[in-house]
Motif scaffolding. Structure first.
Motif, short mmCIF file in Angstrom:
data_model
loop_
_atom_site.label_atom_id
_atom_site.label_comp_id
_atom_site.label_asym_id
_atom_site.label_seq_id
_atom_site.Cartn_x
_atom_site.Cartn_y
_atom_site.Cartn_z
N LEU A 29 25.33 48.58 37.04
CA LEU A 29 25.99 48.19 38.29
C LEU A 29 26.57 47.05 38.32
N PRO A 30 27.97 46.95 38.62
CA PRO A 30 28.84 45.77 38.54
C PRO A 30 28.58 45.02 39.77
N ALA A 31 28.67 43.71 39.64
CA ALA A 31 28.45 42.87 41.04
C ALA A 31 29.53 42.59 41.37
N CYS A 32 30.43 43.64 41.79
CA CYS A 32 31.79 43.30 42.40
C CYS A 32 31.98 42.28 43.46
N SER A 33 30.99 42.45 44.42
CA SER A 33 31.13 41.71 45.69
C SER A 33 31.21 40.13 45.27
N VAL A 34 30.77 39.53 44.31
CA VAL A 34 30.60 38.25 43.78
C VAL A 34 31.65 37.83 42.69
N CYS A 35 32.37 39.06 42.21
CA CYS A 35 33.23 38.65 40.79
C CYS A 35 34.29 38.14 41.40
N PRO A 36 34.88 37.26 40.50
CA PRO A 36 36.05 36.59 40.75
C PRO A 36 37.36 37.26 41.18
N LEU A 37 37.16 38.52 40.41
CA LEU A 37 38.43 39.20 40.25
C LEU A 37 38.39 40.44 41.46
N THR A 38 37.32 40.18 42.52
CA THR A 38 37.01 41.19 43.43
C THR A 38 38.30 41.69 44.24
N ASN A 39 39.08 40.55 44.64
CA ASN A 39 40.20 40.65 45.46
C ASN A 39 41.27 41.45 44.80
N VAL A 40 41.35 41.63 43.62
CA VAL A 40 42.50 42.15 42.70
C VAL A 40 42.33 43.16 41.89
N CYS A 41 40.99 43.70 41.74
CA CYS A 41 40.39 44.45 40.69
C CYS A 41 40.64 46.05 41.41
N PRO A 42 41.07 46.99 41.04
CA PRO A 42 40.97 48.29 41.69
C PRO A 42 39.30 48.90 41.39
N LYS A 43 38.51 48.19 40.52
CA LYS A 43 37.27 48.78 40.53
C LYS A 43 36.84 49.96 39.91
N ASP A 44 37.70 50.30 39.03
CA ASP A 44 37.51 51.66 38.35
C ASP A 44 36.43 51.80 37.33
N ILE A 45 35.28 52.02 38.11
CA ILE A 45 34.01 51.87 37.44
C ILE A 45 33.95 53.06 36.27
N GLU A 46 34.24 54.19 36.51
CA GLU A 46 33.82 55.25 35.88
C GLU A 46 34.50 55.06 34.54
N LEU A 83 39.24 48.20 31.04
CA LEU A 83 39.23 49.27 31.76
C LEU A 83 39.06 49.46 33.12
N ARG A 84 38.14 48.51 33.52
CA ARG A 84 37.85 48.99 35.00
C ARG A 84 38.82 48.17 35.90
N THR A 85 39.48 47.16 35.21
CA THR A 85 40.73 46.58 35.85
C THR A 85 41.86 47.24 35.68
N ARG A 86 42.03 48.37 35.03
CA ARG A 86 43.09 49.32 34.49
C ARG A 86 44.16 48.37 33.98
N THR A 119 29.05 38.24 32.91
CA THR A 119 28.41 37.59 34.32
C THR A 119 28.33 38.70 35.40
N TRP A 120 29.32 39.45 35.62
CA TRP A 120 29.46 40.33 36.94
C TRP A 120 29.78 42.05 36.36
N CYS A 121 30.53 41.99 35.67
CA CYS A 121 31.19 43.49 35.48
C CYS A 121 29.96 44.26 34.33
N HIS A 122 28.66 44.36 34.99
CA HIS A 122 27.77 44.83 33.87
C HIS A 122 27.70 46.28 33.56
N TYR A 159 33.76 36.81 30.04
CA TYR A 159 32.90 35.97 30.89
C TYR A 159 32.75 36.94 32.08
N VAL A 160 33.80 37.60 32.67
CA VAL A 160 33.69 38.29 33.88
C VAL A 160 32.60 39.68 33.27
N GLY A 161 32.96 40.03 32.15
CA GLY A 161 32.14 41.32 31.62
C GLY A 161 30.64 40.76 31.50
#
Ligand code: SF4
Length: 439
Positions: free
Chosen positions: A414-431, A370-373, A408-411, A404-406
Motif C-alpha cells: 500500500l503506497p503512502a500517497c497522502s504523504v508522498c512528495p509527488l502526491t499533487n502531480v502523480c496519477p497514482k497508477d498503482i496497478e 510506472l506508477r507515475t506513468r 519511503t512512500w511508494c511501497h 527515495y520515493v519508492g
C-alpha cells in the motif's frame, strides 16, 4: 460512535526527520532518522513523531523504533530476525497495558495488519509469546495507525486542546513535499520529473549525500568515504538485503579480517568466505558475495595496481566510469549507474559528461516510474531512455529521488500517497507496478 469502534484515521502531512535524541528516565536514546506527521483521528488533529535507531533488544543489537503520539512514547518496534528479507519490525499489540496471547481476539482496527507471535519473529531472551504487528520499516501509514490505535486505547486522544509536549529540537530536517501543481499538471511527465529533481536537490543538499548516511554507524560511513575498496565492497554487496546492511558490510568485514587490503583479499578466498559466513552472517548470498569480493580484489590488483580509487581516477566520463565498474563481478547496470551518481554527487569524485549518466534499473525506481506513468513498461532500456529524454543534461539525477520515493512512500504494497512528495502531480497508477517485486 461506540467507544470500542476503531477510530477513523487520515494521515494529512508528513515530513522526514534527520537525527534526534530522546531522554528516557534511565538514558538517552539516539535516533538516526524518522518522520513527523499530522493525522486526523475522529476529527481531531493529532501530531506524531517516529524515530528509527538501534539498541540492544532481545539479546542483540537491533533496529529499534519509537512512535510518539502527542509527544508521548506510544509504541516501539524491534527489528525482526528476517529483516534482511522482510525489512520489517515487530511491535506488540496491547489491550490496555496487557499483552494479547495467540488465540485471543484482536482489539478493533487490527484486522488489516500482518499479525505475528513476537517470540517467533524475534528470537531472544525474554521475547514474549504475545501477538504483535509486523510492519515494514518504511510503512508510515502502518506505524501511524498502530500508534494511534494504542493511543486511543490508552485514552490519549480525548482532547484537541491539550497542550503539546515539547519534543527534542531537530538537528536536521528531511525533504519538503514537492511544489503543489495545478490540476491539469497531474500526470504531466515534465512536471513529475521536475518534482523528482526538486526532491533530489533537497536530498543532495546535506553535508554529505544521503547515500553515505546509509548506515547508522558513523565509523562505517567514514570508512566508505575514505577507503575506495570499502566503497567497492559496499556497491557489490548492495543486492538482496537492505541498503543499511549492505553498506555496513565493509566495516564489519574489516573488523573480522583485520584489514581491507585488496592484495590480501585476492589470495584469501577461504578467509573472506569465513568472514562473510560466520554468524551473524554479513550477507544472505553467502557463496556468491565472498566469491565476487575476491574476484573484485583480484581485478583491483591486476588492473589498478591494488588501489581501487584508480577505478575512477582521471575524470572519466559517466559512461566510461559505468563501464569500468560494470567489469567487476557482481556489478551490473543497476549498481554501476548508482555508484556513478554516488561518487560524483556525494563523494566529490570528478566525473565528466554527466549527460551520459543513467538511472539505475532498481526495484524502487521501476515502481515509481510506472506508477507515475513516466515509463510505459518495465524494461531497463525503456526506463533509461525515459530518464535521458526527461533530463538530458544529467539523466542520472532522477535516480536518487525516484529511489527515495519508492523506498519511503511508494511501497510495493500500500503506497503512502497522502504523504508522498509527488502526491499533487502523480496519477497514482498503482496497478501498473503490481508485478514489480524484486530487483
Ligand atoms: S506513493 Fe503514490 S503519489 Fe507517490 S509516487 Fe507512489 S503512487 Fe505516486
Amino acid at each position: 460512535m461506540d467507544g470500542n469502534d476503531p477510530p477513523t484515521i487520515r494521515l494529512v502531512q508528513m515530513q522526514a526527520l534527520g537525527p534526534f535524541s530522546w531522554r528516557w528516565p534511565e538514558d538517552v536514546e539516539h535516533f538516526d532518522r524518522g518522520w513527523s506527521a499530522d493525522a486526523i483521528v475522529d476529527g481531531l488533529e493529532v501530531r506524531l513523531r517516529h524515530g528509527i535507531g538501534r539498541r540492544e533488544v532481545y539479546g542483540r543489537s537491533r533496529l529499534h523504533s519509537v512512535t510518539w503520539v502527542e509527544g508521548q512514547p506510544t509504541v516501539e518496534g524491534v527489528e525482526a530476525d528476517d529483516f534482511g528479507a522482510s525489512e520489517a519490525l515487530v511491535s506488540l499489540i496491547k489491550a490496555g497495558k496487557r499483552h494479547i496471547r495467540p488465540g485471543e481476539p484482536l482489539p478493533g482496527g487490527y484486522g488489516v495488519f500482518n499479525v505475528v507471535v513476537l517470540a517467533e519473529a524475534v528470537a531472544g531472551p525474554y521475547s514474549p509469546r504475545s501477538l504483535a504487528v509486523k510492519l515494514r520499516l518504511d510503512d508510515i501509514e502502518g506505524w501511524t495507525r498502530h500508534a494511534l490505535l494504542r493511543a486511543k486505547a490508552w485514552g490519549r486522544l480525548g482532547s484537541s486542546t491539550r497542550s503539546r509536549v515539547q519534543l527534542a529540537p531537530l538537528i536536521a530536517g528531511g525533504p519538503a513535499p514537492a511544489t503543489a501543481a495545478t490540476a491539469d499538471a497531474v500526470g504531466s511527465r515534465r512536471v513529475i520529473a521536475a518534482s523528482l529533481l526538486e526532491l533530489g536537490a533537497s536530498l543532495s543538499s546535506t553535508d554529505h549525500g544521503p547515500a553515505l548516511d546509509f548506515t547508522p554507524n558513523p565509523e562505517a560511513n567514514e570508512l566508505l568515504q575514505t577507503d575506495a575498496f570499502a566503497f567497492l565492497i559496499a556497491v557489490i554487496c548492495d543486492q538482496g538485503i537492505v541498503a543499511e546492511r549492505a553498506w555496513l558490510v565493509p566495516f564489519l568485514l574489516r573488523a573480522r579480517l583485520g584489514h581491507l587490503d585488496p592484495a590480501q583479499f585476492a589470495i584469501s578466498e577461504d578467509d573472506v568466505r569465513k568472514a562473510v559466513q560466520t554468524p551473524p552472517m554479513l550477507h544472505r548470498y553467502v557463496e556468491k558475495v565472498p566469491r565476487w569480493l575476491v574476484q573484485a580484489a583480484q581485478l583491483v590488483v591486476r588492473r589498478y595496481g591494488g588501489d581501487a580509487s584508480r577505478i575512477w581516477s582521471g575524470s572519466p566520463s559517466a559512461d566510461e566510469l559505468r563501464r569500468r565498474l560494470d567489469e567487476f563481478p557482481g556489478i551490473g547496470q543497476k549498481k554501476a549507474a548508482m555508484a556513478v551518481e554516488i561518487l560524483e554527487r556525494d563523494m566529490g569524485v570528478p566525473v565528466s559528461r554527466l549527460d551520459r549518466s543513467d538511472v539505475a534499473y532498481d526495484v524502487h525506481l521501476r515502481r515509481v516510474f510506472l506508477r507515475t506513468r513516466l515509463a510505459d513498461r518495465d524494461e531497463q532500456d525503456h526506463m533509461i531512455q525515459v530518464a535521458r529524454g526527461l533530463n538530458p543534461d544529467r539523466p542520472g539525477a532522477l535516480d536518487l529521488p525516484a529511489w527515495y520515493v519508492g523506498r519511503t512512500w511508494c511501497h510495493a504494497g500500500l503506497p503512502a500517497c497522502s504523504v508522498c512528495p509527488l502526491t499533487n502531480v502523480c496519477p497514482k497508477d498503482i496497478e501498473r507496478a503490481a508485478r514489480v517485486v524484486s530487483g
